[in-house]
Design a protein around this motif. Structure first.
Motif, PDB file in Angstrom:
ATOM      1  N   UNK A  72     -27.381  19.160  -5.851  1.00  0.00           N
ATOM      2  CA  UNK A  72     -27.357  17.702  -5.762  1.00  0.00           C
ATOM      3  C   UNK A  72     -25.964  17.138  -6.011  1.00  0.00           C
ATOM      4  N   UNK A  73     -24.984  18.064  -6.118  1.00  0.00           N
ATOM      5  CA  UNK A  73     -23.555  17.724  -6.192  1.00  0.00           C
ATOM      6  C   UNK A  73     -23.226  16.758  -7.345  1.00  0.00           C
ATOM      7  N   UNK A  74     -23.676  17.136  -8.554  1.00  0.00           N
ATOM      8  CA  UNK A  74     -23.291  16.340  -9.719  1.00  0.00           C
ATOM      9  C   UNK A  74     -21.856  16.662 -10.104  1.00  0.00           C
ATOM     10  N   UNK A  75     -21.202  15.702 -10.760  1.00  0.00           N
ATOM     11  CA  UNK A  75     -19.801  15.873 -11.167  1.00  0.00           C
ATOM     12  C   UNK A  75     -19.679  16.459 -12.568  1.00  0.00           C
ATOM     13  N   UNK A  76     -20.702  16.284 -13.377  1.00  0.00           N
ATOM     14  CA  UNK A  76     -20.689  16.797 -14.742  1.00  0.00           C
ATOM     15  C   UNK A  76     -22.106  16.974 -15.238  1.00  0.00           C
ATOM     16  N   UNK A  77     -22.268  17.711 -16.338  1.00  0.00           N
ATOM     17  CA  UNK A  77     -23.600  17.976 -16.902  1.00  0.00           C
ATOM     18  C   UNK A  77     -23.628  17.558 -18.365  1.00  0.00           C
ATOM     19  N   UNK A  78     -24.676  16.833 -18.725  1.00  0.00           N
ATOM     20  CA  UNK A  78     -24.895  16.374 -20.091  1.00  0.00           C
ATOM     21  C   UNK A  78     -26.184  17.002 -20.603  1.00  0.00           C
ATOM     22  N   UNK A  79     -26.084  17.783 -21.689  1.00  0.00           N
ATOM     23  CA  UNK A  79     -27.256  18.414 -22.302  1.00  0.00           C
ATOM     24  C   UNK A  79     -27.729  17.537 -23.452  1.00  0.00           C
ATOM     25  N   UNK A  80     -28.930  17.002 -23.335  1.00  0.00           N
ATOM     26  CA  UNK A  80     -29.484  16.104 -24.350  1.00  0.00           C
ATOM     27  C   UNK A  80     -30.340  16.907 -25.327  1.00  0.00           C
ATOM     28  N   UNK A  81     -29.794  17.111 -26.544  1.00  0.00           N
ATOM     29  CA  UNK A  81     -30.504  17.861 -27.590  1.00  0.00           C
ATOM     30  C   UNK A  81     -30.957  16.955 -28.734  1.00  0.00           C
ATOM     31  N   UNK A  82     -31.062  15.669 -28.471  1.00  0.00           N
ATOM     32  CA  UNK A  82     -31.521  14.766 -29.532  1.00  0.00           C
ATOM     33  C   UNK A  82     -32.959  15.105 -29.938  1.00  0.00           C
ATOM     34  N   UNK A  83     -33.177  15.113 -31.237  1.00  0.00           N
ATOM     35  CA  UNK A  83     -34.503  15.393 -31.816  1.00  0.00           C
ATOM     36  C   UNK A  83     -35.043  16.767 -31.445  1.00  0.00           C
ATOM     37  N   UNK A  84     -34.158  17.660 -31.024  1.00  0.00           N
ATOM     38  CA  UNK A  84     -34.541  19.049 -30.778  1.00  0.00           C
ATOM     39  C   UNK A  84     -34.376  19.801 -32.092  1.00  0.00           C
ATOM     40  N   UNK A  85     -35.501  20.123 -32.727  1.00  0.00           N
ATOM     41  CA  UNK A  85     -35.475  20.738 -34.049  1.00  0.00           C
ATOM     42  C   UNK A  85     -35.226  22.226 -34.061  1.00  0.00           C
ATOM     43  N   UNK A  86     -34.995  22.831 -32.884  1.00  0.00           N
ATOM     44  CA  UNK A  86     -34.670  24.258 -32.843  1.00  0.00           C
ATOM     45  C   UNK A  86     -35.733  25.076 -32.153  1.00  0.00           C
ATOM     46  N   UNK A  87     -35.907  26.288 -32.618  1.00  0.00           N
ATOM     47  CA  UNK A  87     -36.838  27.219 -31.984  1.00  0.00           C
ATOM     48  C   UNK A  87     -36.256  28.615 -31.982  1.00  0.00           C
ATOM     49  N   UNK A  88     -36.259  29.262 -30.841  1.00  0.00           N
ATOM     50  CA  UNK A  88     -35.824  30.651 -30.731  1.00  0.00           C
ATOM     51  C   UNK A  88     -34.309  30.778 -30.830  1.00  0.00           C
ATOM     52  N   UNK A  89     -33.853  31.620 -31.761  1.00  0.00           N
ATOM     53  CA  UNK A  89     -32.420  31.879 -31.919  1.00  0.00           C
ATOM     54  C   UNK A  89     -31.852  32.552 -30.674  1.00  0.00           C
ATOM     55  N   UNK A  90     -32.585  33.510 -30.125  1.00  0.00           N
ATOM     56  CA  UNK A  90     -32.087  34.221 -28.939  1.00  0.00           C
ATOM     57  C   UNK A  90     -31.930  33.271 -27.761  1.00  0.00           C
ATOM     58  N   UNK A  91     -32.797  32.271 -27.682  1.00  0.00           N
ATOM     59  CA  UNK A  91     -32.667  31.282 -26.605  1.00  0.00           C
ATOM     60  C   UNK A  91     -31.407  30.442 -26.794  1.00  0.00           C
ATOM     61  N   UNK A  92     -31.066  30.120 -28.037  1.00  0.00           N
ATOM     62  CA  UNK A  92     -29.844  29.354 -28.302  1.00  0.00           C
ATOM     63  C   UNK A  92     -28.621  30.141 -27.856  1.00  0.00           C
ATOM     64  N   UNK A  93     -28.617  31.446 -28.129  1.00  0.00           N
ATOM     65  CA  UNK A  93     -27.492  32.302 -27.733  1.00  0.00           C
ATOM     66  C   UNK A  93     -27.421  32.400 -26.213  1.00  0.00           C
ATOM     67  N   UNK A  94     -28.565  32.668 -25.581  1.00  0.00           N
ATOM     68  CA  UNK A  94     -28.591  32.820 -24.129  1.00  0.00           C
ATOM     69  C   UNK A  94     -28.222  31.525 -23.418  1.00  0.00           C
ATOM     70  N   UNK A  95     -28.703  30.413 -23.949  1.00  0.00           N
ATOM     71  CA  UNK A  95     -28.408  29.136 -23.301  1.00  0.00           C
ATOM     72  C   UNK A  95     -26.926  28.796 -23.405  1.00  0.00           C
ATOM     73  N   UNK A  96     -26.325  29.070 -24.553  1.00  0.00           N
ATOM     74  CA  UNK A  96     -24.884  28.858 -24.692  1.00  0.00           C
ATOM     75  C   UNK A  96     -24.130  29.681 -23.653  1.00  0.00           C
ATOM     76  N   UNK A  97     -24.642  30.883 -23.382  1.00  0.00           N
ATOM     77  CA  UNK A  97     -24.000  31.767 -22.414  1.00  0.00           C
ATOM     78  C   UNK A  97     -23.962  31.229 -21.000  1.00  0.00           C
ATOM     79  N   UNK A  98     -24.766  30.209 -20.709  1.00  0.00           N
ATOM     80  CA  UNK A  98     -24.720  29.597 -19.388  1.00  0.00           C
ATOM     81  C   UNK A  98     -23.422  28.824 -19.171  1.00  0.00           C
ATOM     82  N   UNK A  99     -22.741  28.485 -20.283  1.00  0.00           N
ATOM     83  CA  UNK A  99     -21.573  27.606 -20.199  1.00  0.00           C
ATOM     84  C   UNK A  99     -20.268  28.259 -20.647  1.00  0.00           C
ATOM     85  N   UNK A 100     -20.346  29.470 -21.207  1.00  0.00           N
ATOM     86  CA  UNK A 100     -19.139  30.187 -21.606  1.00  0.00           C
ATOM     87  C   UNK A 100     -19.151  31.572 -20.975  1.00  0.00           C
ATOM     88  N   UNK A 101     -17.961  32.197 -20.921  1.00  0.00           N
ATOM     89  CA  UNK A 101     -17.912  33.595 -20.507  1.00  0.00           C
ATOM     90  C   UNK A 101     -18.421  34.420 -21.689  1.00  0.00           C
TER      91      UNK A 101
END
Length: 716
Positions: free
Chosen positions: A399-428
């Motif tokens: 959809x040719x967006x220019x930037x991405x905003x991740x909204x984590x408001x009121x996200x109390x957490x959950x799976x640690x492995x998911x936090x690591x994997x999700x961060x990996x989507x944005x870093x090498x």
């Protein structure tokens, strides 16, 4: 339960001068501890005293902490107990450890039964007050937050509190235009419902509250989950269950359909609609139907859920039928239902910069979910927050967006492995977070996947409700210089929990013992700092409704302290700090002219003042003046374009959610969803500002984004 335990329990309740009961509440059934509960408590103690991150012995000192947490759970706002009740509890302060170790839960159950008794007395008195006519000309006020005040000294003092509480309930309805007869009917039904719910409380409820008081005495995030709560927790992590695909709500003794899940058996049948009432449930087409009128909602839900591809028979009273109408029998096949309301979602916000329009892709993530069992079994389609976000990023690219905003408001957490994997989507690939266990051993959690799923401009939006896994992601994005962190300072939960199935530990197969969610480690940022207590501080700060550390981890008396360990080697992806001064300046200039943002600042200031005041007037003239002022403020803000539904949403009707017509309740919910999200919009503008700076200066872009080529690709 042994006869000895029963006599001890009765002695605590009935023997003078110990905690004598008022005959008013004698219709309440006495709750008694069950053998499996004593077993679950002992196993929990053995685990907590050995394997908790900050293991502590179960002794008299711990008993006093458990006592404090338990009393707070039973009567946090000091609406039920008297000081004399607390004084009579004195011997229990150092006996709760013995109750657990000796598998004799008679004392904590006696305390719980007395709380139920006191609640019945207070609410019964409130119903008596409805026969009187309140005097709204008096200059008096109602203290609506009471957790810091002393216990009521005597019966007169507690009755005075409830007189003011009833008067406030009455005045709210009066200001909403209700006459005295309607007010009496509404409030009498409301208070009757309080008594009904109190009477429905079960032994398992009492036990969960007590054992959770022990768990939270260790630290704020260690919890005991009874069998049913454990099942609900598992559902929240895998975002799926086996059922009929209907959201249910208790309304006037009926289990009412509030929402039908698209694609679920209930919706596909075409035989059910919102507002229909379930009055009976049967297992299979041949089994008898159990009457569930007046049941607790969780008990009805337990009957409706079951094994996939089995049949549940519902006896349904249509929404438009009278209570005396004839129910219809509807068979439904149970199926796996995805809970999409808690899944990641995307949207696009368009911003204007002069003649330039930019498209900001927004991904809202309410929790870091993961279906652990499905992943362990090798299911290629297991539910995962990271997989969903990766899919949404792919769609946003198209959809040719220019930037991405991740909204984590009121996200109390959950799976640690998911936090690591999700961060990996944005870093090498590289380290994301460090874990230190009770023995001081440090383990580094790495993103092992090369490359970026999204290499373009990025921002993360957080608030004080962003905790744990959310803080891991925000901290890593900040430490890597990969993107902007915008919003309030986060919650400050820097601890790691694991779930222990007590039945597996005890090798018990007959009776469900529940689960223990226990703190086993503390996590640290790649720079060595901890989010514990301090949270993540945003690069650009938004206004907060709370003061300093109020409503955050730091407000918990037994929270683990902040510490620091050695940083790990990692290669920052960029230097977003280079453009922060310019972005802050533009943000300040923009919000100064943004009327919606200024309205938000006014509302926050007013909210803080009211909370500090902690009193609400019970004088009708004063309250009408306050109401008129609020309505005038809303009218001046909305102008002539405010719809009838919007006006209703801004006005206090004095009703609880389940007292309104279901259609009105759903309409208000929709209006709230459509309300402008001022902070999200401003976050998109901030990210748009950054994009403008990077487009204007390729050399600056090469510093801030992971690679100039990646920037070029994303912006082309």
């Amino acid at each position: 339960m042994t006869k000895k335990m029963l006599w001890i329990l009765l002695a605590w309740l009935l023997t003078a001068p110990a905690w004598a009961l008022d005959p008013q509440g004698s219709e309440l059934a006495l709750l008694l501890p069950q053998p499996q509960q004593a077993q679950a408590a002992l196993w929990s103690a053995q685990i907590l005293t050995r394997y908790h991150y900050k293991a502590a012995p179960l002794d008299d000192a711990m008993s006093e902490k458990i006592f404090a947490h338990y009393v707070e759970s039973l009567d946090k706002e000091k609406n039920f107990f008297l000081q004399s009740d607390i004084d009579r509890f004195a011997s229990a302060r150092t006996q709760l450890d013995d109750a657990i170790l000796k598998q004799d839960l008679s004392i904590p159950f006696a305390m719980f039964n007395l709380q139920r008794q006191r609640l019945a007395e207070r609410v019964s008195y409130a119903r008596q007050l409805l026969k009187q006519q309140p005097d709204f000309t008096l200059k008096e006020s109602y203290p609506y937050v009471r957790d810091k005040v002393p216990w009521a000294k005597n019966e007169d003092e507690i009755r005075e509190l409830w007189r003011k509480r009833v008067k406030n309930d009455w005045l709210r309805l009066k200001l909403a235009g209700k006459d005295d007869a309607a007010i009496r009917t509404t409030l009498d039904k409301r208070y009757e419902n309080y008594l009904t719910r109190n009477a429905r409380i079960k032994s398992e409820d009492a036990f969960q509250i007590f054992l959770n008081a022990y768990a939270t005495a260790m630290d704020p995030h260690t919890n005991y989950l009874g069998p049913r709560a454990a099942n609900d927790f598992d559902i929240s992590m895998r975002l799926s269950l086996v059922g009929i695909g209907a959201v249910l709500q208790e309304r006037d003794e009926y289990t009412t359909i509030r929402e039908l899940v698209p694609g679920g058996p209930a919706a596909l049948s075409g035989k059910l609609k919102v507002g229909d009432r379930i009055v009976g449930v049967g297992q299979g087409t041949q089994a008898p139907v159990t009457d569930v009128l007046g049941w607790r909602i969780d008990d009805v839900v337990a009957l409706i859920r079951g094994e996939k591809d089995t049949t549940v028979m519902l006896s349904v009273l249509p929404a438009d039928a009278s209570p005396d109408g004839k129910p219809t029998l509807i068979p439904l096949g149970r199926a796996k239902i995805s809970i999409e309301a808690q899944a990641a979602k995307k949207s696009i916000i368009e911003t204007r910069d002069g003649m330039i329009t930019r498209r900001i892709g927004v991904i809202s993530l309410p929790t870091f979910y993961e279906d652990f069992d499905a992943r362990r079994k090798g299911d290629p389609n297991y539910k995962s927050a990271t997989r969903d976000v990766e899919r949404l990023l792919g769609e946003l690219k198209k959809e040719k967006v220019d930037g991405v905003l991740i909204d984590l408001r009121n996200n109390g957490g959950g799976s640690l492995s998911e936090a690591v994997d999700l961060t990996g989507l944005f870093i090498d690939k590289g380290p994301v977070v460090q874990q230190r266990n009770a023995q001081g051993q440090v383990r580094i959690e790495n993103d092992k996947h090369s490359g970026f799923v999204w290499a373009g401009p990025l921002a993360v939006l957080i608030n004080r409700g962003s905790a744990s896994a959310s803080e891991i992601v925000a901290a890593a994005i900040q430490d890597y210089g990969r993107g902007l962190v915008i919003g309030e300072k986060s919650y400050g939960k820097g601890t790691v929990q694991t779930v222990i199935h007590l039945n597996e530990v005890a090798k018990e197969e007959k009776s469900p013992l529940g689960e223990l969610k226990m703190t086993i480690a503390q996590f640290f940022r790649v720079n060595g700092g901890s989010t514990q207590l301090r949270g993540v501080s945003p690069d650009i700060v938004f206004p907060s409704t709370s003061e300093a550390d109020e409503f955050r981890e730091a407000s918990s008396e037994n929270a683990l302290p902040w510490t620091q360990i050695k940083a790990v080697d990692f290669a920052p992806s960029g230097r977003v700090t280079t453009v922060l001064p310019v972005l802050r300046s533009r943000h300040d200039a923009r919000v100064a002219k943004d009327k919606d943002f200024q309205y938000l600042l006014e509302d926050i200031a007013e909210f803080k003042a009211l909370r500090k005041k902690n009193q609400i007037s019970l004088n009708e003239t004063e309250r009408r003046a306050d109401r008129d002022k609020q309505e005038a403020k809303q009218k001046s803000r909305a102008g002539k374009n405010e719809s009838t539904a919007q006006k209703a949403a801004h006005q206090d009707d004095g009703l609880l959610a389940n007292e309104r017509a279901l259609s009105a309740d759903l309409a208000e919910e929709q209006e709230q969803k459509k309300a402008k999200d001022v902070l999200l919009t401003e976050s998109a503008h901030i990210l748009s500002d950054e994009i403008g700076l990077l487009k204007a200066d390729p050399r600056l872009a090469a510093q801030i984004l992971p690679a100039a080529s990646a920037l070029e690709t994303q912006m082309r």
